[in-house]
Scaffold this motif. Sequence first.
Motif, PDB file in Angstrom:
ATOM      1  N   GLN A  78      19.423  19.319  -1.446  1.00 39.24           N
ATOM      2  CA  GLN A  78      19.682  17.981  -1.994  1.00 39.24           C
ATOM      3  C   GLN A  78      20.902  17.325  -1.359  1.00 39.24           C
ATOM      4  OE1 GLN A  78      18.785  18.017  -6.631  1.00 39.24           O
ATOM      5  NE2 GLN A  78      20.117  19.738  -6.098  1.00 39.24           N
ATOM      6  N   SER A  79      21.651  18.105  -0.576  1.00 39.08           N
ATOM      7  CA  SER A  79      22.935  17.644  -0.044  1.00 39.08           C
ATOM      8  C   SER A  79      22.803  16.347   0.755  1.00 39.08           C
ATOM      9  CB  SER A  79      23.557  18.729   0.824  1.00 39.08           C
ATOM     10  OG  SER A  79      24.797  18.301   1.328  1.00 39.08           O
ATOM     11  N   GLU A  80      21.839  16.317   1.657  1.00 40.64           N
ATOM     12  CA  GLU A  80      21.681  15.129   2.506  1.00 40.64           C
ATOM     13  C   GLU A  80      21.385  13.889   1.672  1.00 40.64           C
ATOM     14  OE1 GLU A  80      19.948  14.087   6.893  1.00 40.64           O
ATOM     15  OE2 GLU A  80      19.453  16.013   5.968  1.00 40.64           O
ATOM     16  N   LYS A  81      20.591  14.084   0.622  1.00 46.04           N
ATOM     17  CA  LYS A  81      20.250  12.982  -0.274  1.00 46.04           C
ATOM     18  C   LYS A  81      21.505  12.469  -0.985  1.00 46.04           C
ATOM     19  CE  LYS A  81      16.619  13.930  -2.851  1.00 46.04           C
ATOM     20  NZ  LYS A  81      15.816  14.272  -4.072  1.00 46.04           N
ATOM     21  N   MET A  82      22.372  13.408  -1.408  1.00 44.55           N
ATOM     22  CA  MET A  82      23.585  13.021  -2.121  1.00 44.55           C
ATOM     23  C   MET A  82      24.574  12.280  -1.220  1.00 44.55           C
ATOM     24  SD  MET A  82      24.505  16.138  -4.753  1.00 44.55           S
ATOM     25  CE  MET A  82      24.040  17.611  -3.836  1.00 44.55           C
ATOM     26  N   LEU A  83      24.522  12.586   0.084  1.00 46.80           N
ATOM     27  CA  LEU A  83      25.497  11.996   1.005  1.00 46.80           C
ATOM     28  C   LEU A  83      24.949  10.808   1.790  1.00 46.80           C
ATOM     29  CD1 LEU A  83      27.097  15.263   2.462  1.00 46.80           C
ATOM     30  CD2 LEU A  83      28.034  13.774   0.708  1.00 46.80           C
ATOM     31  N   ILE A  84      23.735  10.385   1.466  1.00 49.02           N
ATOM     32  CA  ILE A  84      23.066   9.358   2.278  1.00 49.02           C
ATOM     33  C   ILE A  84      23.849   8.047   2.315  1.00 49.02           C
ATOM     34  CG2 ILE A  84      21.524   8.474   0.435  1.00 49.02           C
ATOM     35  CD1 ILE A  84      19.318   8.468   2.681  1.00 49.02           C
ATOM     36  N   ASP A  85      24.429   7.651   1.180  1.00 49.75           N
ATOM     37  CA  ASP A  85      25.187   6.391   1.146  1.00 49.75           C
ATOM     38  C   ASP A  85      26.478   6.503   1.947  1.00 49.75           C
ATOM     39  OD1 ASP A  85      23.469   4.773  -0.543  1.00 49.75           O
ATOM     40  OD2 ASP A  85      24.034   6.106  -2.186  1.00 49.75           O
ATOM     41  N   VAL A  86      27.103   7.678   1.891  1.00 51.67           N
ATOM     42  CA  VAL A  86      28.341   7.910   2.659  1.00 51.67           C
ATOM     43  C   VAL A  86      28.014   7.893   4.154  1.00 51.67           C
ATOM     44  CG1 VAL A  86      30.294   9.465   3.014  1.00 51.67           C
ATOM     45  CG2 VAL A  86      29.226   9.323   0.755  1.00 51.67           C
ATOM     46  N   LYS A  87      26.895   8.503   4.511  1.00 51.10           N
ATOM     47  CA  LYS A  87      26.470   8.567   5.916  1.00 51.10           C
ATOM     48  C   LYS A  87      26.229   7.172   6.499  1.00 51.10           C
ATOM     49  CE  LYS A  87      24.770  10.548   9.703  1.00 51.10           C
ATOM     50  NZ  LYS A  87      25.659  11.180  10.696  1.00 51.10           N
ATOM     51  N   LYS A  88      25.705   6.254   5.684  1.00 51.96           N
ATOM     52  CA  LYS A  88      25.439   4.881   6.160  1.00 51.96           C
ATOM     53  C   LYS A  88      26.718   4.203   6.617  1.00 51.96           C
ATOM     54  CE  LYS A  88      21.409   4.034   3.197  1.00 51.96           C
ATOM     55  NZ  LYS A  88      20.990   3.442   1.902  1.00 51.96           N
TER      56      LYS A  88
END
Length: 275
Positions: free
Chosen positions: A81-91
């Motif tokens: 789930q990590s990538e999903k949780m960080l998706i907004d930060v990654k943008k």
Amino acid sequence: MDNNDFKLPTIKETLKKNNIKINKSLGQNFLFDLNLTDKIVKNSEPICPTVIEIGPGPGGLTRSILKKKPNVLYTIDKDKQSEKMLIDVKKIYKNSLIIITGDALHYPIWELGVSPRQIIANLPYNIGTKMLTLWLKHIQHFDLLTLMFQKEVADRIIAKPGSKNYGRLSILTNWLTKSKKLFDIPSNAFTPKPKVTSSVIQLKPLEKPLYDVSFESIEKITQMAFSQRRKMLKTSLKSINGEKMLKELDISPNLRPENLSIIDFCKIAKISDEK
């Protein structure tokens, strides 16, 4: 406050909108208070070009690290789930955040990025000591480690000879690094709330170990000695003819392991290698 903070959802909003389930088997305890995560990072300055974070969860500490503008931040999490949780930060931090889904216990993090590199992490309670022992074997690749453990583990890491917490972990760590506790964090700062207090410690690798001996040797000797910590060294080291070695080193065989210095253990490990 960083301008990017205004663009990001709160940590709670991130969990809710992505329908994130906290995985207790992975030792997950999320820190929502960004004032605390900022404090951890402030104590880790100056920030190295390469920063590595283990178990980022919903990204509170991740955000605090990225505000300090490292060249690259690698986050490693076993939770898919990590990538999903960080998706907004990654943008927002697309050029400086690299998200890795994997098991940090089996990942050569010391090879990530370029030197100088540092680790800043809220470690899972259940495997924090295993991770630290692994990284100590590759300590020359790091400039600084700022790590959160449960308080009783942190106290063992920074313990001095003669204290009740002094043991194998203290010796391995302080043979290779200068350790100090930064501050404690109460259990109510986390979700879910753990039953223990946490402590943030910092390890600064020494230019060279306190004594020239192999990691494997000192690991073996300390394991033998502290597996029977209430017994005299002549008993716990009996299988390697410890009494004779101790007398050669002018160390009383009647001492218990917590009475010996780190250098004493290094000398025992060195002489046992030569036998």
